[in-house]
Design an enzyme around this catalytic site. Structure first.
Site, PDB file in Angstrom:
ATOM      1  N   ARG A 319       0.787  -1.239   0.000  1.00  0.00           N
ATOM      2  CA  ARG A 319       0.000   0.000   0.000  1.00  0.00           C
ATOM      3  C   ARG A 319       0.825   1.298   0.000  1.00  0.00           C
ATOM      4  NH1 ARG A 319      -3.127   1.470   3.347  1.00  0.00           N
ATOM      5  NH2 ARG A 319      -4.818   2.145   2.026  1.00  0.00           N
ATOM      6  N   CYS A 348      14.809  -4.635  -4.090  1.00  0.00           N
ATOM      7  CA  CYS A 348      15.710  -3.836  -4.922  1.00  0.00           C
ATOM      8  C   CYS A 348      14.925  -2.888  -5.820  1.00  0.00           C
ATOM      9  CB  CYS A 348      16.618  -4.750  -5.728  1.00  0.00           C
ATOM     10  SG  CYS A 348      17.609  -5.766  -4.623  1.00  0.00           S
TER      11      CYS A 348
END
Ligand SMILES: *Cc1c(COP(=O)(O)O)cnc(C)c1O
Length: 396
Positions: A319, A348
């Site tokens: 979210r 990453c």
């Protein structure tokens, strides 16, 4: 009521101490308080059923949280479920919901998913396009299976919420335009097995501005009146979900008064209609009842800011990255002193963050933190990106 408190430096949730969770920690875990889920479900039901007709029905939006114990609590409160895939139908059935308690929404229903709905005999399909209705009719005639449908109308309301969770504007892929109605009625008239029951709307999620719902309800009522007067008797009015909660301050009073006003709005526009009114709340029922426990792996200062690197990021709680959503973060044990941190995950991607410029009590590597109000759209949006394990789910 205050959900989150500290006693002697230990974090408490709903009057239960959380310190001991550190001892059993394996990896990031979503914890759910099922009694709080039931409480919220009952509160919502009480308000919406007030002055209501006996056949009104609430269908919890299962995509918000589909953990078994949570679903059991919701089922006990008497709600059905609103699902958006064949997978969710299976989850609902596994958790004791009968086909008569399932309604099926979503813009992309496949042949297999519709066939499954027909074979099971679910309560209702919320149709989102002319082509979908044709597909349902073809399959129903082939299988000789009866099915009820409602037409999801896009009421064209510019909802004040994050654009990714606004669904009721003409820009959005959801629902159909009223101009499709003549064609839809033509198709359904020719079918022996598909029964048209009414209409549905769902204008978005995390809605805190009732004027948006007011506008949508007003337009929907006008449509219902016009259909009734044309001899298309509306038996079911599905008013969707979408009522928001407060993520930044625990203000249950304001939240409950918003719910009461929502209930009044429903009565105002639909109270005098003889149709079955349906509701599809998700977030409102489960968001506060869950939290994500995770651990500080590293603390890194790059000269500009201090990063708190957690073992949970956008892979476990999407979210913040997806919507810029705000979640409170609490340490399991409060230390003296304060600092400003950027809470990030191990993924990453620079978009992998949980909170930016966040004031917090002082943290050290190895400390545990709780990401609050993650009972809705938390685990259900978690993914395997970077081949990390999914979080654990447990009852608290
Ligand atoms: C997601 C969804 C809901 C639930 O929305 P909330 O904001 O969680 O209440 C209801 N109906 C439909 C069709 C949905 O897609």
């Amino acid at each position: 009521m205050k959900l989150w408190t500290f006693k002697d430096g230990e974090l408490y949730f709903n009057n239960k101490g959380l310190g001991a969770l550190a001892k059993v920690y394996e990896r990031p875990t979503y914890y759910y308080d099922v009694s709080l889920v039931s409480q919220r479900a009952d509160l919502y039901s009480n308000v919406l059923y007030q002055n209501g007709h006996k056949n009104d029905k609430i269908f919890y939006a299962l995509k918000a949280n589909s953990y078994s114990a949570v679903l059991s609590g919701i089922h006990r409160s008497g709600m059905g479920v609103d699902v958006v895939s064949g997978g969710e139908i299976r989850i609902a059935m596994t958790n004791g919901f009968s086909p008569a308690e399932i309604i099926f929404s979503g813009v992309g229903k496949t042949v297999d998913e519709i066939a499954m709905s027909l074979d099971l005999g679910i309560r209702q399909i919320n149709v989102e396009s002319v082509s979908e209705l044709k597909r349902i009719v073809t399959l129903a005639e082939q299988k000789k299976r009866h099915i009820s449908v409602v037409f999801r109308i896009n009421p064209d309301v510019d909802v004040q919420t994050h654009p990714y969770i606004a669904t009721g504007f003409r820009d959005n892929k959801f629902g159909m335009s009223q101009t499709d109605l003549p064609e839809l009625f033509q198709i359904v008239k020719k079918s022996t097995y598909v029964k048209w029951q009414g209409i549905s709307i769902h204008i978005g999620s995390q809605i805190l501005e009732l004027k948006n719902l007011d506008e949508a309800f007003s337009k929907t009522r006008k449509l219902v009146d016009s259909l009734n007067s044309q001899g298309h008797q509306v038996h079911r009015c599905d008013l969707g979900g979408g009522l928001g909660i407060f993520y930044d301050k625990q203000n249950f009073q304001t939240e409950e008064s918003l719910l009461l006003d929502y209930g009044k709005l429903v009565s105002q526009y639909f109270g005098d209609l003889g149709c079955e009114r349906q509701f599809e709340p998700g977030r409102w029922i489960v968001a506060h009842a869950g939290f994500l426990l995770c651990q500080v792996q590293y603390i890194k200062n790059n000269g500009y800011k201090t990063f708190v690197i957690l073992d949970s990021g956008m892979n476990h709680l999407l979210r913040p990255s997806l919507y810029g959503a705000y979640h409170e973060i609490y340490p399991l044990i409060e230390r003296a002193g304060h600092a400003e941190y950027e809470f990030v995950g191990p993924i990453c991607e620079s978009g992998d963050f949980i909170a930016k410029q966040r004031k917090s009590s002082f943290l050290q590597e190895g400390d545990f933190v709780v990401i609050a109000d993650t009972g809705a759209y938390g685990f259900t949006m978690a993914n395997h990106y970077n081949a990390h394990l999914l979080p654990i789910q447990a009852v608290f």
